[in-house]
Design a protein around this motif. Structure first.
Motif, PDB file in Angstrom:
ATOM      1  N   GLY A 114       0.880  -1.047  -0.082  1.00 12.96           N
ATOM      2  CA  GLY A 114      -0.076  -0.066  -0.095  1.00 12.96           C
ATOM      3  C   GLY A 114       0.763   1.376   0.052  1.00 12.96           C
ATOM      4  N   LYS A 115       2.076   1.296   0.716  1.00 11.54           N
ATOM      5  CA  LYS A 115       2.865   2.536   0.734  1.00 11.54           C
ATOM      6  C   LYS A 115       3.450   2.538  -0.648  1.00 11.54           C
ATOM      7  N   LEU A 116       3.905   1.501  -0.903  1.00 14.45           N
ATOM      8  CA  LEU A 116       4.632   1.739  -2.459  1.00 14.45           C
ATOM      9  C   LEU A 116       3.858   2.164  -3.586  1.00 14.45           C
ATOM     10  N   ALA A 117       2.315   1.716  -3.448  1.00  9.89           N
ATOM     11  CA  ALA A 117       1.727   2.080  -4.482  1.00  9.89           C
ATOM     12  C   ALA A 117       1.097   3.514  -4.308  1.00  9.89           C
ATOM     13  N   GLY A 121       2.067   6.274  -6.992  1.00  8.39           N
ATOM     14  CA  GLY A 121       0.907   6.877  -7.510  1.00  8.39           C
ATOM     15  C   GLY A 121       0.921   8.421  -7.174  1.00  8.39           C
ATOM     16  N   CYS A 122       1.198   8.880  -6.086  1.00  6.40           N
ATOM     17  CA  CYS A 122       1.396  10.289  -5.565  1.00  6.40           C
ATOM     18  C   CYS A 122       2.478  11.027  -6.590  1.00  6.40           C
ATOM     19  N   PHE A 126       1.999  13.905  -9.586  1.00  5.48           N
ATOM     20  CA  PHE A 126       2.837  15.225  -9.644  1.00  5.48           C
ATOM     21  C   PHE A 126       3.516  15.217 -10.965  1.00  5.48           C
ATOM     22  N   PHE A 127       4.130  14.315 -11.492  1.00  2.35           N
ATOM     23  CA  PHE A 127       4.754  14.161 -12.790  1.00  2.35           C
ATOM     24  C   PHE A 127       3.768  14.690 -13.850  1.00  2.35           C
TER      25      PHE A 127
END
Length: 153
Positions: A114-117, A121-122, A126-127
């Motif tokens: 979950g932390k990796l996703a 994702g964030c 941003f990109f």
């Protein structure tokens, strides 16, 4: 003169797209290592920090670890990983997750899908926003030049 207003945003878009591809690729590597089910006991050989920035910009510090482990078929593999936990010191034993066909792409990060996703994702959002702003800048520039017949107002 008008070309500069297109070239600079295009170069910025290229750099951001490259960073996005690298980010997504590393996220897939980590996820694949976690999903492979292959683990080994590794040892932290070295930890060090790097800094960037300074002067008129903020300073950023990154913690790196160098790990070594032995695969199930007896090969010794050494790899470096950034942004590891600050609690891991030289000589500590860690669980390493790796792929059988690519053990050099291992990770010592504990599984946290979950932390990796969320992090991936964030950063991709941003990109995407950054690229959208570059495209909007180019569009506005095009409109300004079109209305002024190529002359700067």
């Amino acid at each position: 003169m008008e070309a500069v207003f297109y070239a600079v945003p295009l170069v910025m878009i290229a750099f951001v797209a490259f960073a996005a591809v690298r980010l997504f690729g590393r996220s897939r590597q980590i996820s694949s290592a976690w999903n492979s089910g292959l683990t080994a006991e590794g040892r932290c050989l070295r930890s060090y920090t790097t800094t960037s920035g300074g002067g008129n910009t903020s300073v950023s510090t990154t913690l790196h670890h160098v790990y070594e482990f032995t695969t199930r078929d007896g090969h010794t593999v050494r790899f470096e990983e950034a942004n590891g936990p600050a609690t891991v010191l030289e000589g500590d034993h860690v669980t390493v997750h790796y792929l059988a066909d690519r053990p050099e792409r291992a990770t010592a990060h504990a599984p946290a899908r979950g932390k990796l996703a969320a992090g991936t994702g964030c950063m991709l959002v941003f990109f995407g926003v950054f690229i959208a702003l570059c495209v909007a800048f180019m569009f506005v520039t095009h409109v300004i030049f079109a209305e002024s017949d190529g002359l700067m107002p």
